[in-house]
Design an enzyme around this catalytic site. Structure first.
Site, PDB file in Angstrom:
ATOM      1  CB  SER A  38      -8.512   0.440   5.945  1.00 19.31           C
ATOM      2  OG  SER A  38      -9.212   1.648   6.105  1.00 19.31           O
ATOM      3  CB  SER A  61      -8.096   3.256   3.191  1.00 27.82           C
ATOM      4  OG  SER A  61      -7.235   2.650   4.157  1.00 27.82           O
ATOM      5  CE  LYS A 102      -3.986   1.835   2.620  1.00 23.08           C
ATOM      6  NZ  LYS A 102      -4.816   1.618   3.839  1.00 23.08           N
TER       7      LYS A 102
END
Length: 574
Positions: A233, A209, A134
Site C-alpha cells: 500500500s 491503498s 493519509k
C-alpha cells in the site's frame, strides 16, 4: 453527522464531497479550475495554471526546501500556501484529497515563522515543512472513516503518535488524502469520494491503498507524505506515480492511532512509512522519527537508532575491495512482468554491469506462489467479518476489488485457533526457508530445497552474499481501474517482513514496449496479466522498480540506491 447514521450512503458521500470542496474553496488565492478538455497526462497542467513562485516552491526537492526554511530564505507560510494551492488543483485533476486544512496549517506555519523571527533558529529538522497525511491516520477532531461510509462521523480523539513526533520536529499538516474501501486494494476507490486516478495517465490507477498520497505527490501537491502498507500500500502508489516510497520493517516506526479493521491482528503486521519526491525526503523522514526514540512512547517498537553511513553498512570499504552486490529477481516465476517493467530492469542492469564497484547476481525466486497462499490466508483470520460489518452497516455497495480480495479469495475463512497456529507455523517456516535461500545465493551454503538444516559453517561467506534485491514492484506499470489483481511482487515482502524501497527510473511506458506475441501463460493469473497489456493503454505510465533488503536494513537500502544513482546517473528523481 455521526457514525452509524441512517442516512442513505449516497447522501453521506455527497456531504463529505461538499465538505472537501468547501475546504478547497477556502484557499486564498483561489485554486484555478482545470480546462474542460485535459489530456490523459495532467502533470503539466499546474505549471500552466499556477503562479511561478508556487510552481517553483512545490517542485523543489524536500531537502532543499528544508534548507531554505531553516535559513529563513523561505517562510513556512509561503511554502504552506504554495502546497495548499497545488494540492487543491491536484485534487481537481486526480481526486486525491479528502480535505484541505488551510486554517490549521497556516496557524501552525505562523507559529513557526514567529519562532524563527524571534530566535533566528528553526524548531526542528522539519521546520516549516508541509506534510500530507493519509486519511485513516488520526488527527484530533477530524473524521477517521478509513474509507467506510458507516464510519463517517467517527472523530479522532487525539493525533496519532507519528503526527505528534513529526509536529515536534517542526512539520505542518495541511492535507488529508484518499484511500480505498476496506484499505485492502492496490488501487484507491471508495463510495465516499470515488476513484483516485493517476496523474501521468488518468485512465490508469494511482495505486493503493495510499493512492491519494501517491497521486498528490506525483502531482507535486506534496513533497513528503505518510502512507501505510500491509500488502503493497505504500509501494504500489509510489511506483504507479513515479515517486519514492519506503516500506520499513515492522516495529521500526510508530503505528499507534490509526483507524482500521482488525486492529490487534499480529499475523501480518502493517507498517507506516514515507512517500516523497526525493530519496533524501525518505531518509530525513525516517531519521527524524527514529532520532526521537519512538520506542519510549510505543513499547512494541525496536530500540534501534538510525545508523548513518558508512557505519550503517558494508557497501563501501576504505580499501575499495567491497562491491555492492545486487541480486536480480526480474520475474517471480508466477506472473511475468509486462514489457515496460522488463525494459526498466534491463536498462538499469546494463548500466550497472559496466561499473567495477557493482556485482550483479542472478537471484532466482523461491516458491513465491506458496507465499501468496500463506499471506492471503492470514490477512482475514476472522473470515473478514469486521470488513463485512463495516461495509454492510451503511448499505454501500462492495467495490470490485473488495470482492476480489475477500469474496473471491478462496483462502479467506474464519480460522479456528488451531488453523491459525498452523498457518503461523507455515509463515515462520517460509521465512526461515527464504532466509536460507538468500544465504545460498552466490555462496556454497545449500539451498532450502537441498537441506532443511541451517549450515552454520557458511557464516564466514557473508561477504559473498547478496546485499539487496532489484525486483519489480508489480507485474506492470499502473494498470487500468479495477485491474490490480496480482499482489505477489509486494505482498511477498510483507510476509517476509523485508524493507523495500521504491524508486522511479525516469523511464515511462511507450509504444516501443511491444506486447509479446505467442506467449503461453503459466497460470490463470499470468494469463490475466498478459491479456491486460496493450502498449497504447499504458502510455506515459512511470516505470518504477523496487529494492529489497533484509529485516532492519533500511539504511543499507537507502545507501545502495544512493550508490546506484551516483554510478548510473539515471534520473532517480521526480
Amino acid at each position: 453527522m455521526t457514525a452509524g447514521s441512517k442516512k442513505p450512503w449516497q447522501d453521506i458521500s455527497a456531504a463529505m464531497i461538499k465538505h472537501r470542496e468547501e475546504t478547497i474553496a477556502a484557499i486564498n488565492p483561489a485554486v484555478p479550475d482545470p480546462p474542460k478538455d485535459v489530456p490523459l497526462n495532467v502533470t503539466g497542467i499546474p505549471a500552466q495554471l499556477l503562479p511561478k513562485d508556487v510552481v517553483s516552491i512545490t517542485e523543489t526537492p524536500t531537502e532543499l526546501l528544508l534548507q531554505k526554511l531553516a535559513s529563513g530564505e523561505l517562510t513556512s507560510i509561503a511554502v504552506t500556501n504554495a502546497f495548499l494551492q497545488r494540492a487543491g488543483l491536484a485534487s481537481k485533476l486526480t481526486n486525491c484529497v479528502t480535505e484541505l486544512l488551510p486554517d490549521r496549517a497556516l496557524d501552525r506555519a505562523k507559529i513557526l515563522d514567529d519562532h524563527f523571527a524571534k530566535h533566528g533558529t528553526p524548531i526542528g529538522p522539519l521546520h516549516g515543512l508541509p506534510i500530507s497525511v493519509k486519511e485513516h491516520l488520526s488527527m484530533k477532531g477530524l473524521d477517521i472513516n478509513a474509507g467506510f461510509v458507516s464510519w463517517v462521523g467517527k472523530i479522532a480523539p487525539d493525533d496519532a503518535l507519528i503526527l505528534k513526533l513529526l509536529r515536534k520536529a517542526g512539520a505542518v499538516f495541511y492535507v488529508r488524502t484518499t484511500e480505498p474501501q476496506a484499505l485492502m486494494h492496490l488501487e484507491t476507490d471508495n463510495n465516499i469520494y470515488g476513484v483516485t486516478v493517476n496523474p501521468y495517465n488518468t485512465a490508469l490507477t494511482s495505486g493503493g491503498s495510499s493512492g491519494g498520497e501517491g497521486a498528490l505527490i506525483g502531482m507535486h501537491g506534496s513533497c513528503l507524505g505518510i502512507g501505510t502498507d500491509i500488502g503493497g500500500s505504500i509501494r504500489s502508489p509510489a511506483a504507479n506515480n513515479g515517486v519514492f516510497g519506503l516500506r520499513p520493517t515492522s516495529f521500526r516506526l510508530p503505528v499507534g492511532g490509526w483507524a482500521a479493521t482488525m486492529i490487534g491482528s499480529e499475523h501480518i503486521i502493517p507498517v507506516i512509512g514515507p512517500l516523497s519526491t526525493s530519496l533524501e525526503g525518505v531518509k530525513v523522514f525516517m531519521k527524524t522519527l527514529i532520532d526521537q526514540q519512538p520506542w519510549l512512547y510505543e513499547p512494541s517498537l525496536v530500540n534501534m537508532p538510525w545508523k548513518e553511513a558508512p557505519s550503517a553498512t558494508l557497501l563501501r570499504k576504505s580499501d575499495g575491495k567491497r562491491k555492492l552486490r545486487i541480486g536480480i529477481l526480474a520475474d517471480d516465476g508466477v506472473v511475468k512482468p509486462h514489457p515496460p517493467i522488463l525494459r526498466g530492469i534491463n536498462t538499469l542492469v546494463t548500466k550497472l554491469r559496466e561499473n567495477p564497484d557493482i556485482e550483479l547476481v542472478d537471484f532466482p525466486p523461491y516458491k513465491h506462489e506458496e507465499a501468496w497462499q500463506i499471506i492471503s490466508s492470514l490477512y482475514f483470520a476472522d473470515g473478514a467479518s469486521e470488513e463485512r460489518e463495516a461495509i454492510d452497516a451503511s448499505g454501500e455497495p462492495w467495490r470490485a476489488l473488495t470482492d476480489f480480495i475477500i469474496s473471491d479469495n478462496p483462502n479467506v475463512k474464519d480460522l479456528s485457533i488451531s488453523e491459525l497456529w498452523k498457518l503461523t507455523q507455515d509463515r515462520d517456516g517460509y521465512k526461515a526457508a527464504y532466509n536460507q535461500h538468500w544465504n545460498s545465493i552466490n555462496t556454497s551454503q545449500p539451498s532450502p530445497d537441498k537441506t532443511s538444516e541451517v549450515e552454520v559453517g557458511a557464516i564466514p561467506e557473508m561477504d559473498k552474499m547478496v546485499d539487496v534485491l532489484l525486483t519489480p514492484t508489480g507485474p506492470g506499470c499502473a494498470p487500468p481501474h479495477d485491474c490490480s489483481r496480482y499482489w505477489g511482487y509486494t505482498s511477498q515482502w510483507n510476509l517476509l517482513d523485508y524493507p523495500c524501497l521504491i524508486f522511479p527510473t525516469g523511464l515511462q511506458a511507450g509504444p516501443e514496449d511491444k506486447a509479446e506475441e505467442g506467449y503461453k501463460p503459466r497460470n490463470e493469473q499470468d494469463r490475466y496479466n498478459h491479456e491486460l497489456y496493450k502498449p497504447e493503454t499504458y502510455v506515459d505510465a512511470p516505470i518504477s522498480l523496487q529494492l529489497v533488503g533484509r529485516r532492519y536494513e533500511e539504511e543499507r537500502l537507502i545507501e545502495a540506491l544512493e550508490m546506484m544513482s551516483e554510478i548510473v546517473g539515471m534520473p532517480f528523481t521526480t
